[in-house]
Design a protein around this motif. Sequence first.
Motif, short mmCIF file in Angstrom:
data_model
loop_
_atom_site.label_atom_id
_atom_site.label_comp_id
_atom_site.label_asym_id
_atom_site.label_seq_id
_atom_site.Cartn_x
_atom_site.Cartn_y
_atom_site.Cartn_z
N ALA A 39 0.88 -1.17 0.00
CA ALA A 39 0.00 0.00 0.00
C ALA A 39 0.92 1.21 0.00
CB ALA A 39 -0.89 -0.01 1.24
N GLU A 40 0.62 2.18 -0.86
CA GLU A 40 1.45 3.37 -0.97
C GLU A 40 0.66 4.61 -0.60
OE1 GLU A 40 2.80 3.52 -5.02
OE2 GLU A 40 4.20 1.85 -4.75
N ASP A 41 1.37 5.59 -0.04
CA ASP A 41 0.79 6.90 0.19
C ASP A 41 0.53 7.52 -1.18
OD1 ASP A 41 1.15 9.97 0.35
OD2 ASP A 41 0.80 9.38 2.44
N LEU A 42 -0.68 7.99 -1.41
CA LEU A 42 -1.04 8.50 -2.74
C LEU A 42 -0.30 9.79 -3.10
CD1 LEU A 42 -4.89 7.84 -2.68
CD2 LEU A 42 -3.10 6.51 -3.80
N GLY B 271 2.43 0.12 3.79
CA GLY B 271 1.91 -1.16 4.24
C GLY B 271 2.32 -2.25 3.27
N MET B 272 2.38 -3.48 3.80
CA MET B 272 2.73 -4.61 2.93
C MET B 272 2.25 -5.91 3.55
SD MET B 272 5.39 -6.63 4.38
CE MET B 272 6.03 -7.36 2.94
N LEU C 214 -6.21 0.06 5.51
CA LEU C 214 -5.15 -0.49 4.65
C LEU C 214 -4.93 -1.97 4.91
CD1 LEU C 214 -2.51 2.39 4.67
CD2 LEU C 214 -4.16 1.82 2.89
N ALA C 215 -4.91 -2.38 6.17
CA ALA C 215 -4.69 -3.79 6.48
C ALA C 215 -5.82 -4.64 5.89
CB ALA C 215 -4.58 -4.01 7.99
N THR C 216 -7.05 -4.15 6.01
CA THR C 216 -8.19 -4.87 5.44
C THR C 216 -8.04 -4.99 3.93
OG1 THR C 216 -9.63 -4.11 7.22
CG2 THR C 216 -10.70 -4.86 5.20
N GLN C 217 -7.62 -3.93 3.28
CA GLN C 217 -7.44 -3.96 1.83
C GLN C 217 -6.34 -4.94 1.43
OE1 GLN C 217 -6.86 0.00 0.25
NE2 GLN C 217 -8.62 0.79 1.38
#
Length: 131
Positions: A4-7, A14-15, A52-55
Amino acid sequence: CYVAEDLVSGEVVGMVELGILPCPLPINRRPPPPRPYLVNLAVDPEYRRKGLATQLVSKCEEVAVQEWEYGEIFLHVRSKNLKARALYSSMGYICEWREPIWYKLKNGQQRMRRDPRLFLRKVMVLDDLPS
């Protein structure tokens, strides 16, 4: 590995990793069949509680079902990690086995685990598989 990246900055915040490993759950399946195994879920503390963790977990589930054609996924979490346990429980993961608190050393003595692992499994619907 999925990230997951900061837009704005593009920084990785996140990873999670997903692999295929022998699944120890349920315990009566021997030899343990290979199944998707979710490991090393991490989200930067500044980005937690934003979904983010859910995604990331959902992405792993999607890959396991739609690309790899598996109907279940498993993981382990430390018993004291209450936030992670709450996340997984909210997503339908069930604890199927807990590491014993006491274990035997090679010299015959026993030692206590301070934070045993819980092994969780989720059975997923295969209706979403491509025909």
